[in-house]
Design an enzyme around this catalytic site. Sequence first.
Site, PDB file in Angstrom:
ATOM      1  N   LYS A  24       5.237   9.015   9.048  1.00 25.40           N
ATOM      2  CA  LYS A  24       4.949   8.493  10.385  1.00 25.40           C
ATOM      3  C   LYS A  24       5.978   8.938  11.422  1.00 25.40           C
ATOM      4  O   LYS A  24       5.836   9.996  12.019  1.00 25.40           O
ATOM      5  CB  LYS A  24       4.777   6.971  10.347  1.00 25.40           C
ATOM      6  CG  LYS A  24       3.588   6.533   9.469  1.00 25.40           C
ATOM      7  CD  LYS A  24       3.317   5.057   9.591  1.00 25.40           C
ATOM      8  CE  LYS A  24       2.204   4.594   8.677  1.00 25.40           C
ATOM      9  NZ  LYS A  24       0.873   5.097   9.018  1.00 25.40           N
ATOM     10  N   ASP A  82       9.330   2.661  -0.394  1.00 26.24           N
ATOM     11  CA  ASP A  82       8.286   3.252   0.436  1.00 26.24           C
ATOM     12  C   ASP A  82       8.554   2.863   1.881  1.00 26.24           C
ATOM     13  O   ASP A  82       8.224   1.772   2.327  1.00 26.24           O
ATOM     14  CB  ASP A  82       6.913   2.759  -0.017  1.00 26.24           C
ATOM     15  CG  ASP A  82       5.767   3.410   0.770  1.00 26.24           C
ATOM     16  OD1 ASP A  82       6.040   3.970   1.850  1.00 26.24           O
ATOM     17  OD2 ASP A  82       4.627   3.342   0.308  1.00 26.24           O
ATOM     18  N   TYR A 113       0.854  -1.191   0.000  1.00 22.96           N
ATOM     19  CA  TYR A 113       0.000   0.000   0.000  1.00 22.96           C
ATOM     20  C   TYR A 113       0.884   1.233   0.000  1.00 22.96           C
ATOM     21  O   TYR A 113       1.795   1.362   0.824  1.00 22.96           O
ATOM     22  CB  TYR A 113      -0.898  -0.003   1.239  1.00 22.96           C
ATOM     23  CG  TYR A 113      -1.786   1.213   1.360  1.00 22.96           C
ATOM     24  CD1 TYR A 113      -2.860   1.397   0.492  1.00 22.96           C
ATOM     25  CD2 TYR A 113      -1.554   2.165   2.349  1.00 22.96           C
ATOM     26  CE1 TYR A 113      -3.684   2.500   0.612  1.00 22.96           C
ATOM     27  CE2 TYR A 113      -2.386   3.272   2.476  1.00 22.96           C
ATOM     28  CZ  TYR A 113      -3.444   3.444   1.599  1.00 22.96           C
ATOM     29  OH  TYR A 113      -4.261   4.540   1.721  1.00 22.96           O
TER      30      TYR A 113
END
Length: 438
Positions: free
Chosen positions: A274, A241, A146
């Site tokens: 994050k 990612d 994702y």
Amino acid sequence: MTPNIDRNQQLFDRARQVIPGGVNSPVRAFRAVGGTPRFVQRAQGAYFWDANGQRYIDYIGSWGPMILGHGHPAVVEAVQKAALDGFSFGAPTEREVELAEEILRLVPSMEMVRLVSSGTEAAMSAIRLARGATGRNKLIKFEGCYHGHADALLVKAGSGLATFGNPTSAGVPPEVVQHTIVLEYNNIEQLEEAFALHGRDLACLIIEPIAGNMNFVRAGIAFMQRCRELCTEYGALLVFDEVMTGFRVALGGAQSVYAQSIPGFAPDISVLGKVIGGGMPLAAFGGPRAIMEQLAPLGPVYQAGTLSGNPVATACGLATLREIGKPGFFDALSASTLSLVQGLQSAARAAGVPFCGDCQGGMFGFFLLDALPQTYGQVMKTDGPMFNRLFHGLLDRGIYIAPALYEAGFVSSAHSQQDIAQTVAAAHEIFQTSPPRG
């Protein structure tokens, strides 16, 4: 308030009248596990308290950012001080330079970095940059990975090898994803065939080195090495990612873990989020100077954001990175996470429940299977009903894990050995009263 009033249910009923599904991100709705979402009132350290005043040991940590736990004194102090100076300026600040310098110091594959506000924005911008830098359109992504909810990435695999994707969300026209090729994770044969067919048209290959949205699945060393080799051979850019893994699995991110096994390994572009925001909306993407200078105002690839480099968010992120950079931090965090995973595995196996787990740094995952899966298809074979019993059993005992079978979990430096022991003991009780299927 009388004890029999469930404030969580009251708030959920209100929320569903004004917010689609009652939540502002789908997994929060508990659709996968059933029941009523917990509305958080406050959090501190390894815990949060819901609207009923119930305390929970938190293994989500805002889905990864709270690596120090909630309300770490140094981070709170930095945020409070920054807020007094102003919430947002729409102009450069010294702190965003400091944060950029700290990121580049910790991730040597990057020579320049651009700050943005979300992981989706960072991944979307990284792909645009890859296309602009290479002059190509096509990209490879992997089933089960994702990369945010940008249109071109909301795709699933087609029926044949290296086929172009079909949208997995309404509102995404097929032509938007016509250049996206979806392959099976950890499948070297498919990878090689896709490059043989499309290699000279590929702008980039984007991958989660540890896929956290199919729980916790590592890219194998040989597979990752082949990704690097093929990208180099065909002139495509390797986009890592690390929104979830960056500064979470190791101080240098997952790429530093792979570099231990693959000499000279480095991605071309890294996507971060994050942890670098410490709980505030902040993300980034970066790479070598020659690639990053393709971005406006230096180059033709446009990217902008009103809140990019927000002064409060950068204060939060900078304070967080400085804390996790202290000697011994990741050794202690890794030991705590491993203790949790091994404890859960022992509890399950003592009850005859199929179980396997894995972890790196402060990120972990587990499957109700006999062996760790390597692909999305294997992940899908895990025991859903057993997971639901485990989830609600833990919830009833004041322990909060992801309310979905296919999401990774997170341990913070605030989690104590007592917290972990309590979690393992609760899981042992649940497994003993939930016989395995079959």
